[in-house]
Design an enzyme around this catalytic site. Structure first.
Site, short mmCIF file in Angstrom:
data_model
loop_
_atom_site.label_atom_id
_atom_site.label_comp_id
_atom_site.label_asym_id
_atom_site.label_seq_id
_atom_site.Cartn_x
_atom_site.Cartn_y
_atom_site.Cartn_z
N ARG A 60 -19.30 -85.77 34.13
CA ARG A 60 -17.54 -85.77 33.22
C ARG A 60 -16.77 -86.46 32.43
NH1 ARG A 60 -14.55 -83.17 37.84
NH2 ARG A 60 -15.81 -84.61 39.20
N LYS A 282 -8.63 -88.13 36.50
CA LYS A 282 -8.24 -89.21 37.30
C LYS A 282 -7.55 -89.48 35.75
CE LYS A 282 -11.31 -91.55 40.27
NZ LYS A 282 -12.76 -90.05 40.01
#
Ligand code: SF4
Length: 323
Positions: A60, A282
């Site tokens: 990611r 995040k």
């Protein structure tokens, strides 16, 4: 489609602890509300599949990869963010080989993170760590585990088998949600992991009816620092299907984080984090990244893209489970 029915799995140690602690019992006792589907929930809330070039590998962020060698855990947390697949078959040896070849071929990757499932339940862990340690561009390795909480005696045995000779630093992120989980047995397992030269940090999920107040979290974070474990992340609960009854509204989570900031030593403060649904990564759940909007919130991902996030109502707390 209704959420997946996650099988009950509670080892004897945890069952005994659940009988003494309602906060622990609530995390592992199945609840009829897990069958409820809500429109904003997802089977894969943090978007693993969207960033998975190979089975069991998630890439990611440019400088790190996530490897999920096993999907087995010693217990099933009812709020699990991977509850769509926990308990299923993990990576085959050939898939692990392919994942390691992928990492070896990419010098920009500086960190390998083992998660799952619980990597400490995988008998291949020692060999896997040795192979990762041999990849020269990995500066450190990280393992995410909850085994010292689920089954501390088993964690002690795993600690004894961790490779002693290592080039890369080994970090262990311990998932712990309430001070009741820090029993003498779990503390012994933590010390054993530290005794093998691992650096420990903690991850905590903010959970309705378990730890959703500043006093409970302060007690936990202080206890962790006293054990030499740095509180790292306080996760806003992911929108995994079947977990709505654990959800804390973002506004209340932010208020709790504010209280912690005002009252706790910096060493004892984790970052309060929102994993933006859909695999957008995040971000800190502060005004820098998350701002109020007409029907809830807007979260700004690190690539600058904007994503709506629901306001959520406070769910009713579950009744106490029979002991
Ligand atoms: S330890 Fe982690 S992966 Fe395993 S059931 Fe609990 S939350 Fe899910």
């Amino acid at each position: 489609m209704p959420p997946r029915d996650l099988p009950e799995l509670i080892p004897p140690y945890l069952r005994a602890l659940s009988a003494r602690s309602e906060a622990v019992a609530r995390q592992f006792a199945p609840d009829a509300r897990e069958a409820l589907a809500t429109p904003d929930d997802r089977d894969d809330p943090i978007g693993d599949h969207a960033h998975s070039p190979l089975p069991g590998l998630v890439h990611r962020y440019p400088d790190r990869v996530l490897i999920l060698p096993t999907l087995a855990c010693a217990a099933h947390c009812r709020f699990c963010f991977r509850r769509d697949r926990v308990g299923a078959k993990g990576m085959s040896d050939a898939q692990l080989d392919a994942a390691l070849a992928y990492v070896s071929a990419r010098p920009a990757v500086r960190e390998a993170i083992l998660s799952g499932g619980d990597p400490l339940t995988d008998p291949r862990l020692g060999a896997l760590l040795r192979r990762l340690d041999a990849i020269p561009h990995l500066d450190w390795l990280r393992i995410h585990t909850r085994l010292p909480v689920h089954d501390p005696k088993r964690a002690l045995k795993v600690a004894a088998d961790l490779p002693e000779e290592r080039r890369a630093a080994l970090w262990i992120a311990l998932h712990v949600n309430h001070a009741d989980e820090l029993t003498p047995e779990t503390r012994a397992a933590i010390r054993a992991l530290q005794g093998r030269g691992a650096f420990l940090v903690s991850q905590t999920v903010l959970l309705k009816g378990v730890n959703d107040d500043a006093a409970t979290l302060s007690t936990l974070f202080r206890a962790l620092v006293a054990l030499g474990v740095k509180p790292y992340y306080l996760h806003h609960p992911d929108r995994a299907a079947g977990t709505e009854h654990f959800r804390v509204p973002l506004a209340r989570g932010r208020a709790i984080a504010e209280t912690l900031r005002a009252t706790l030593s910096g060493l004892a403060q984790p970052a309060y984090i929102l994993d933006i649904p859909g695999g957008h990564g995040k971000v800190w759940a502060t005004d820098a990244f998350v701002t109020p909007a007409a029907n809830g919130w807007v979260a700004r991902a690190t690539d600058g893209s904007l994503h709506p996030y629901p306001a959520d109502a406070d769910a009713e707390v579950a009744p106490a489970e029979p002991k």
